[in-house]
Design a protein around this motif. Structure first.
Motif, PDB file in Angstrom:
ATOM      1  N   MET A 165      11.074  11.791  41.120  1.00 55.93           N
ATOM      2  CA  MET A 165       9.846  12.243  40.466  1.00 55.93           C
ATOM      3  C   MET A 165       8.822  12.828  41.433  1.00 55.93           C
ATOM      4  O   MET A 165       7.771  13.313  41.018  1.00 55.93           O
TER       5      MET A 165
ATOM      6  N   GLY B 287      13.699   7.195  38.556  1.00 57.97           N
ATOM      7  CA  GLY B 287      12.761   7.998  37.791  1.00 57.97           C
ATOM      8  C   GLY B 287      12.952   7.815  36.293  1.00 57.97           C
ATOM      9  O   GLY B 287      13.667   6.915  35.842  1.00 57.97           O
ATOM     10  N   ASN B 288      12.316   8.678  35.548  1.00 59.93           N
ATOM     11  CA  ASN B 288      12.320   8.594  34.086  1.00 59.93           C
ATOM     12  C   ASN B 288      13.627   9.155  33.519  1.00 59.93           C
ATOM     13  O   ASN B 288      13.854  10.363  33.548  1.00 59.93           O
ATOM     14  N   GLU B 289      14.482   8.274  33.006  1.00 59.00           N
ATOM     15  CA  GLU B 289      15.802   8.702  32.544  1.00 59.00           C
ATOM     16  C   GLU B 289      15.724   9.658  31.351  1.00 59.00           C
ATOM     17  O   GLU B 289      16.647  10.453  31.133  1.00 59.00           O
ATOM     18  N   LYS B 290      14.627   9.609  30.587  1.00 60.73           N
ATOM     19  CA  LYS B 290      14.476  10.531  29.457  1.00 60.73           C
ATOM     20  C   LYS B 290      14.354  11.980  29.942  1.00 60.73           C
ATOM     21  O   LYS B 290      14.747  12.914  29.249  1.00 60.73           O
ATOM     22  N   LEU B 291      13.787  12.136  31.136  1.00 57.93           N
ATOM     23  CA  LEU B 291      13.671  13.468  31.730  1.00 57.93           C
ATOM     24  C   LEU B 291      14.895  13.811  32.574  1.00 57.93           C
ATOM     25  O   LEU B 291      15.283  14.985  32.676  1.00 57.93           O
TER      26      LEU B 291
ATOM     27  N   HIS C   4      15.785   3.416  35.892  1.00 58.81           N
ATOM     28  CA  HIS C   4      14.688   3.944  35.082  1.00 58.81           C
ATOM     29  C   HIS C   4      13.336   3.334  35.453  1.00 58.81           C
ATOM     30  O   HIS C   4      13.189   2.131  35.640  1.00 58.81           O
ATOM     31  N   THR C   5      12.354   4.207  35.581  1.00 54.96           N
ATOM     32  CA  THR C   5      10.944   3.802  35.668  1.00 54.96           C
ATOM     33  C   THR C   5      10.090   4.971  35.201  1.00 54.96           C
ATOM     34  O   THR C   5      10.420   6.135  35.459  1.00 54.96           O
ATOM     35  N   GLU C   6       9.021   4.649  34.521  1.00 59.87           N
ATOM     36  CA  GLU C   6       8.098   5.688  34.066  1.00 59.87           C
ATOM     37  C   GLU C   6       6.873   5.792  34.964  1.00 59.87           C
ATOM     38  O   GLU C   6       6.035   6.676  34.774  1.00 59.87           O
ATOM     39  N   LYS C   7       6.785   4.898  35.941  1.00 60.54           N
ATOM     40  CA  LYS C   7       5.640   4.919  36.865  1.00 60.54           C
ATOM     41  C   LYS C   7       5.960   5.796  38.070  1.00 60.54           C
ATOM     42  O   LYS C   7       7.006   5.638  38.701  1.00 60.54           O
TER      43      LYS C   7
ATOM     44  N   THR D  15       7.096   1.860  40.896  1.00 61.48           N
ATOM     45  CA  THR D  15       7.085   3.320  40.943  1.00 61.48           C
ATOM     46  C   THR D  15       8.436   3.794  41.487  1.00 61.48           C
ATOM     47  O   THR D  15       9.163   3.041  42.143  1.00 61.48           O
ATOM     48  N   SER D  16       8.769   5.040  41.219  1.00 66.57           N
ATOM     49  CA  SER D  16      10.073   5.572  41.650  1.00 66.57           C
ATOM     50  C   SER D  16      10.222   5.533  43.166  1.00 66.57           C
ATOM     51  O   SER D  16      11.301   5.228  43.685  1.00 66.57           O
TER      52      SER D  16
END
Length: 335
Positions: free
Chosen positions: A12, A41-45, A64-67, A85-86
């Motif tokens: 990210m 990082g954000n797996e959705k992205l 996965h992390t969104e931070k 955080t990533s």
């Protein structure tokens, strides 16, 4: 030599992430069949990009992390964001031995602080140094420090000589590492007290890892007579930014002159092969991947504004320093 390596990636960090980081992985995989990637990082992205660039499922694992840490965060503020955080999670995987190195294109100050909070310094090294590759007439220079330390003493500069030479040997095993101190002149009497004392210490005590070649001035950095250039972070950062700006100016002006009229366009077509070679020589993406030296595990800083090609080159650097036993070489040669 390590046959299989695991690279922890802060997916990210930096501009245009995670797109450029995932595309960068796809480029790196074309020339590396023994790398595995822990992608933080954000797996959705990330998942749609994995499919887009057709990365095999046996080559990666997503944590996965969104931070995330923003480029605008201060180093202290980034550390206070917490351990999910990533960048922090990637660094923690290195600390735990789950990966062999960390690569991030994110916030430089945050990378330094989080690396130092998670990793130990190599015994007998007081300060880390940021080192990067720099082209010369005969190949490549290793240059350090590029901004980690504004002020350095004699011991720091001697340590940088060892660390820079170990890095050079890891990347270019068959070459002799030749160290020079960046100075305002080539004569022994030039420079401040710290530079003079460092010169004397390096000149008096031989090191099996490198050959000491004295001083070098800024206008001779690209001559190719030496390949490890040592300085403090203040001077090194200014030299790097000046070189980058000059390279960008030359390539843009040359391109402008070769496309401004019919004669220019015609001559550029005749010389397109040479022009591409010249442009590639000055392309910063091909030298992307600065190494934070002095820590007991390798941490690679990719330029925040680079593209997928540049990020892939930082992955290539990380692979080389792992296979080249960078950390072991430093430990073996630090007194």
């Amino acid at each position: 030599m390590t046959d299989h390596i695991t690279i922890a990636i802060d997916a990210m960090g930096g501009e245009n992430s995670p797109d450029k980081t995932i595309e960068g992985i796809s480029h790196h995989l074309k020339n590396s069949d023994n790398s595995f990637y822990l992608i933080f990082g954000n797996e959705k992205l990330i998942n749609p990009l994995i499919k887009k660039y057709k990365i095999n499922s046996d080559k990666y694992k997503i944590i996965h992390t969104e931070k995330i840490i923003e480029d605008t965060d201060s180093a202290l503020g980034a550390a206070k964001k917490g351990k999910d955080t990533s960048l922090w999670l990637a660094m923690e995987s290195l600390k735990k031995g789950e990966s062999d190195c960390v690569v991030s294109a994110g916030n430089t100050g945050a990378l330094f602080v989080i690396a130092k909070l998670n990793l130990e310094m190599i015994t007998n090294i007081d300060k880390p140094a940021l080192s990067a590759l720099w082209p010369n007439k005969n190949g490549m220079n290793v240059v350090l420090d590029l901004g980690a330390n504004i002020e350095c003493n004699e011991k720091n500069l001697i340590d940088f000589s060892v660390m820079g030479s170990a890095l050079h040997k890891s990347l270019f095993e068959k070459e002799i590492s030749k160290v020079a101190l960046l100075n305002i002149g080539s004569e022994e009497i030039k420079g401040n007290t710290i530079i003079k004392n460092t010169y004397q210490a390096l000149n008096d005590k031989k090191n099996n890892l490198f050959e000491f070649c004295g001083y070098i001035e800024g206008n001779h950095i690209m001559d190719g007579d030496v390949n490890v250039i040592v300085t403090d972070g203040f001077t090194g950062n200014i030299a790097l930014k000046t070189a980058e700006g000059t390279a960008n100016f030359i390539t843009s002006e040359l391109k402008k002159s070769m496309t401004s009229n019919f004669i220019g366009k015609f001559s550029s077509l005749l010389n397109i092969k040479n022009f591409k070679k010249f442009k590639n020589k000055l392309d910063p993406r091909l030298y992307n991947g600065a190494i934070l030296l002095g820590l007991n595990k390798p941490v690679i800083k990719s330029h925040g504004s680079t593209d997928a090609i540049g990020f892939a080159n930082s992955l290539k650097v990380s692979e080389k320093v792992i296979k080249g036993r960078l950390i072991d070489k430093i430990k073996e040669n630090i007194n």
